[in-house]
Design a protein around this motif. Structure first.
Motif, PDB file in Angstrom:
ATOM      1  N   CYS A 142    -107.141 -73.445 -79.756  1.00 15.83           N
ATOM      2  CA  CYS A 142    -106.987 -72.370 -80.690  1.00 15.83           C
ATOM      3  C   CYS A 142    -108.217 -71.429 -80.572  1.00 15.83           C
ATOM      4  N   PRO A 143    -107.908 -70.068 -80.847  1.00 11.55           N
ATOM      5  CA  PRO A 143    -109.190 -68.953 -80.292  1.00 11.55           C
ATOM      6  C   PRO A 143    -110.276 -69.117 -81.518  1.00 11.55           C
ATOM      7  N   TYR A 144    -110.147 -69.716 -82.832  1.00 13.17           N
ATOM      8  CA  TYR A 144    -111.054 -69.748 -83.800  1.00 13.17           C
ATOM      9  C   TYR A 144    -111.351 -71.047 -84.219  1.00 13.17           C
ATOM     10  N   GLU A 145    -111.457 -71.971 -83.487  1.00 11.50           N
ATOM     11  CA  GLU A 145    -111.807 -73.580 -83.836  1.00 11.50           C
ATOM     12  C   GLU A 145    -112.607 -73.883 -82.576  1.00 11.50           C
ATOM     13  N   GLY A 146    -113.475 -75.017 -82.999  1.00 14.35           N
ATOM     14  CA  GLY A 146    -114.275 -75.639 -81.971  1.00 14.35           C
ATOM     15  C   GLY A 146    -115.932 -75.036 -81.845  1.00 14.35           C
ATOM     16  N   GLU A 147    -116.479 -75.645 -81.040  1.00 15.16           N
ATOM     17  CA  GLU A 147    -117.922 -75.336 -80.752  1.00 15.16           C
ATOM     18  C   GLU A 147    -117.937 -74.512 -79.438  1.00 15.16           C
ATOM     19  N   VAL A 148    -118.560 -73.361 -79.708  1.00 18.11           N
ATOM     20  CA  VAL A 148    -119.208 -72.520 -78.490  1.00 18.11           C
ATOM     21  C   VAL A 148    -120.524 -72.577 -78.266  1.00 18.11           C
ATOM     22  N   ARG A 149    -121.018 -72.956 -77.010  1.00 16.82           N
ATOM     23  CA  ARG A 149    -122.485 -72.998 -76.588  1.00 16.82           C
ATOM     24  C   ARG A 149    -122.856 -71.881 -75.765  1.00 16.82           C
ATOM     25  N   VAL A 150    -123.673 -71.000 -76.402  1.00 16.05           N
ATOM     26  CA  VAL A 150    -124.097 -69.782 -75.897  1.00 16.05           C
ATOM     27  C   VAL A 150    -125.549 -69.651 -75.524  1.00 16.05           C
ATOM     28  N   MET A 151    -126.116 -69.170 -74.498  1.00 16.07           N
ATOM     29  CA  MET A 151    -127.512 -68.954 -73.860  1.00 16.07           C
ATOM     30  C   MET A 151    -127.686 -67.447 -73.478  1.00 16.07           C
ATOM     31  N   SER A 152    -128.838 -67.116 -74.106  1.00 15.34           N
ATOM     32  CA  SER A 152    -129.121 -65.614 -73.584  1.00 15.34           C
ATOM     33  C   SER A 152    -130.625 -65.423 -73.729  1.00 15.34           C
ATOM     34  N   PRO A 153    -131.123 -64.423 -72.803  1.00 19.73           N
ATOM     35  CA  PRO A 153    -132.399 -63.964 -73.088  1.00 19.73           C
ATOM     36  C   PRO A 153    -132.616 -63.395 -74.688  1.00 19.73           C
ATOM     37  N   GLY A 154    -133.625 -63.186 -75.040  1.00 17.91           N
ATOM     38  CA  GLY A 154    -133.954 -62.802 -76.620  1.00 17.91           C
ATOM     39  C   GLY A 154    -133.395 -61.434 -76.935  1.00 17.91           C
TER      40      GLY A 154
END
Length: 299
Positions: free
Chosen positions: A87-99
Motif C-alpha cells: 500500500c502506498p500510504y501504509e507502513g513505516e518509512v525510515r528516512v535520514m538526511s542532513p539538517g
C-alpha cells in the motif's frame, strides 16, 4: 513439527466428510489424501479418524485438532496475500538526511502522515557520512545526501541542487578574507565540506577550514546560526537552513561572486525493490524541492 500441508488436508477432509471429494477439491488422489492423514497421525501419535468403510468419524483427538486448526489454516491461507500487500500510504518509512534537507522535508512528510495515519514517518537528522552506513545496516529505507559516495551497493540519483551561502553577523557588510579570519568559523557536521566548496571558489587565500580560528560547533542545524547572530563567528550553510533561521535581522547572508551549489541525491540500496510507500515519500520530496526557490531541480 506438524506439516501444514497435512493439516490442511485433514481440515478439508473433516469439513467435506469424503475422501473422494477432498481429493477433487485439493487436486490430489485419494491415496494421496490417505497418506497425508496417516503421516499426520504418526506425527501426533494418535488416531484422528475411525474409518467405517467409505465413511469415517473423527476421534476426540481429531475433533480437537479440527477446532484448533481452523483459524490457523485460515491465517496460513491469507498469509501470502497479506505479506504481498504493498500500500502506498501504509507502513513505516525510515528516512535520514542532513539538517538543511530535513528542515525542508520533515514538516511536509508529517503533513502527509496526518493525511494518511497508517503511514509512519521515522526521520533521522545526520551528516552525510552517516547515511550510507545506515542504509547498509538496514537502519533506514532511504537517504537524502549532498555528498554521495561511489559505493557499488548503493544507488545515487541527483534530484536537485541547493545553494551554499556565507553567513556572518549582521554588522559585517563586506566579508573580505581578513574579516573572516578575525571572526573565526562556527563549525557543524558538514561544515568542513561545505566551507571548502564555497570558500575555495571565492577566496584564493583559503586553504582548509582547519586554518581558520574555530569559534564553536553545533550539530543542531536549527541552532547553528545562534552564535553567528551573537557576533561569535561566521559559517557556511545550505540556503534552506539559512532561510529557516528565526532571527534573520541578526545575520547577514552573502551571495559571493562565484555561486556554489551542492547536489542533492536520493540514496537507496541498489538491489532492493522500492515499496510503494517509499515511492510516496520520494514523490513528496520531488514536489517540495520543485516548489522551493532555494533549490534547483534536475531531471
Amino acid at each position: 513439527m506438524i506439516n501444514t500441508k497435512w493439516l490442511q488436508t485433514f481440515c478439508t477432509l473433516a469439513d467435506i466428510g469424503s475422501f473422494t471429494d477432498t481429493a477433487k477439491q485439493l487436486h490430489m488422489t485419494q491415496s494421496g489424501v490417505s497418506q497425508h492423514i496417516n503421516k499426520l497421525e504418526q506425527a501426533i501419535g494418535q488416531a484422528l479418524l475411525i474409518r467405517q468403510g467409505k465413511r469415517f468419524i473423527l476421534t476426540d483427538i481429531g475433533e480437537r485438532l479440527r477446532q484448533q486448526s481452523t483459524d490457523l489454516i485460515a491465517q496460513l491461507q491469507s498469509l501470502a496475500v497479506n505479506v504481498s500487500l504493498d500500500c502506498p500510504y501504509e507502513g513505516e518509512v525510515r528516512v535520514m538526511s542532513p539538517g538543511s534537507i530535513g528542515l525542508k522535508l520533515y514538516p511536509h512528510f508529517l503533513a502527509l502522515q496526518a493525511q494518511y495515519p497508517q503511514l509512519v514517518i521515522d526521520y533521522r537528522f545526520a551528516p552525510n557520512d552517516s547515511i550510507d552506513q545506515a542504509l547498509l545496516n538496514n537502519q533506514i529505507d532511504i537517504g537524502f545526501k549532498t555528498c554521495p559516495d561511489a559505493m557499488t551497493e548503493l544507488s545515487n540519483v541527483k534530484i536537485a541542487e541547493e545553494a551554499l551561502l556565507l553567513v556572518t553577523p549582521a554588522e559585517l557588510s563586506q566579508p573580505d578574507w581578513l574579516s573572516l579570519q578575525k571572526l573565526g568559523f562556527i563549525d557543524h557536521p558538514d561544515g568542513a565540506y561545505q566551507a571548502q566548496q564555497l570558500l575555495s571558489a571565492n577566496y584564493p587565500q583559503f586553504q582548509h577550514v582547519n586554518k581558520l580560528p574555530k569559534r564553536g560547533f553545533s550539530n543542531q542545524v536549527s541552532l547553528l546560526l545562534e552564535p553567528v547572530s551573537l557576533g561569535l563567528g561566521f559559517t557556511v550553510l545550505p540556503a534552506h537552513a539559512v532561510q529557516a533561521f528565526a532571527k534573520p535581522e541578526k545575520i547577514a547572508v552573502h551571495h559571493l561572486p562565484i555561486a556554489v551549489s551542492e547536489p542533492i541525491h536520493i540514496v537507496e540500496l541498489r538491489d532492493k525493490p522500492r515499496p510503494k510507500r517509499i515511492h510516496t515519500i520520494v514523490e513528496e520530496a520531488l514536489l517540495r524541492f520543485s516548489q522551493c526557490e532555494a533549490y534547483a531541480c534536475t531531471d
